[in-house]
Design an enzyme around this catalytic site. Structure first.
Site, short mmCIF file in Angstrom:
data_model
loop_
_atom_site.label_atom_id
_atom_site.label_comp_id
_atom_site.label_asym_id
_atom_site.label_seq_id
_atom_site.Cartn_x
_atom_site.Cartn_y
_atom_site.Cartn_z
N ASP A 29 43.29 10.89 45.43
CA ASP A 29 43.47 10.71 43.98
C ASP A 29 44.68 9.93 43.83
O ASP A 29 45.61 9.98 44.78
CB ASP A 29 43.60 12.11 43.12
CG ASP A 29 44.42 12.93 43.99
OD1 ASP A 29 45.67 13.25 43.51
OD2 ASP A 29 43.92 13.78 44.95
N GLU A 121 48.42 22.22 35.89
CA GLU A 121 49.62 22.64 36.75
C GLU A 121 50.89 22.80 36.38
O GLU A 121 51.92 23.07 37.17
CB GLU A 121 49.72 21.58 38.03
CG GLU A 121 49.73 20.14 37.63
CD GLU A 121 49.73 19.30 38.87
OE1 GLU A 121 50.75 19.21 39.72
OE2 GLU A 121 48.72 18.33 38.87
#
Length: 228
Positions: A29, A121
Site C-alpha cells: 500500500d 487508525e
C-alpha cells in the site's frame, strides 16, 4: 496457536524482509509518503515467485485532503497492470457523510478494481460511540454508491475496540507486525488482507513500504473486487 513456521516465513533479500510464503498473493500500500513511484520497475520486481500482485493507494483523508500522488498512482497502476484499490483515511473529527462524498468524488472505480477501504487508525479524542456511528455511515454511503461492500483496515487494538461486534459482516484488512499476533484473527474468513510488515523494500520505491498478503485462495481473489 500455529506451529512456529506454518506461515513459511522466508527472508527474501530483494524485498529486505521475511515473507509468509504460505500465501501466494502479495501486495503493497502506498501514499505520497512513498514519493514518486517508478511503476515499471515496481511491476517487474520479482523474487522467490513473489511479485506485487496488488497495490492499495491512498486517495483521500477527511473531507478535503486528496493525496497528492493519488491521481498519478491510480493511473499508473492500471497502465502497468497491477491490480489496484483506493483507501480513505478516516478522521473522526470530520462529518462522515462529507468524508464519504469526498472519496466518491475522487475515486472512479472500474471492473477488476479492489473494494474501497476505510482506514481506521486514529481516535482523535472522540468517544467510541461517535466513531462507530460515523464509520457505519461512511461504509453505508460508499457501499451504496459503488455497489460493493468496503473493506475496513485497522490494527488489532482498534479491531477489538471498535470493529468486533459492530461490523462483523464487513471484510477486514488487519495490520499486525508480530508473526503470531494476527494468527487468531486471520482464521476469521472475513479477514481478507494482512499487513505484516511496514519495513519492506521493492524496486521502484525509495525507502520503506508496507507489505501485505491476501489470506485466501486464487479463486476467492478473483471474486474480490468491483462489480462488472
Amino acid at each position: 496457536m500455529r506451529y512456529k513456521n506454518e506461515n513459511q516465513w522466508t527472508y527474501v533479500q530483494r524485498f529486505g524482509i521475511r515473507l509468509p510464503l504460505r500465501y501466494g498473493i502479495h501486495g503493497i500500500d502506498v501514499s505520497h509518503h512513498n514519493a514518486r513511484i517508478q511503476w515499471d520497475k515496481l511491476k517487474a520486481a520479482k523474487a522467490e515467485n513473489v511479485r506485487m500482485d496488488f497495490v492499495y493507494i491512498k486517495a483521500t483523508e477527511g473531507a478535503t485532503h486528496l493525496d497528492r500522488q493519488f491521481d498519478r498512482n491510480w493511473r499508473e497502476a492500471k497502465r502497468v497492470g497491477i491490480r489496484r484499490g483506493a483507501y480513505h483515511f478516516y478522521n473522526p473529527r470530520v462529518y462522515s457523510d462529507q468524508q464519504a462524498a469526498h472519496f466518491i468524488k475522487r475515486v472512479v472505480m472500474e471492473p477488476g478494481d479492489l473494494p474501497p477501504v476505510l482506514d481506521l487508525e486514529i481516535e482523535a479524542g472522540k468517544p467510541a460511540e461517535i466513531i462507530i456511528k460515523g464509520v457505519a455511515n461512511w461504509l453505508t454511503i460508499v457501499e451504496k454508491h459503488y455497489g460493493i461492500r468496503p473493506v475496513i483496515y485497522t490494527n488489532e487494538h482498534f479491531y477489538k475496540k471498535f470493529i468486533a461486534g459492530n461490523f462483523d459482516e464487513y471484510p477486514l484488512w488487519l495490520a499486525g507486525y508480530s508473526r503470531t499476533q494476527i494468527d487468531d484473527l486471520s482464521e476469521n474468513s472475513n479477514v481478507l488482507l494482512w499487513q505484516h510488515s511496514e519495513k519492506g523494500y521493492v524496486d521502484g520505491i525509495k525507502g520503506f513500504v508496507d507489505f501485505n498478503v491476501f489470506l485466501h485462495d486464487d479463486e476467492t481473489w478473483q471474486r474480490v473486487g468491483s462489480p462488472e
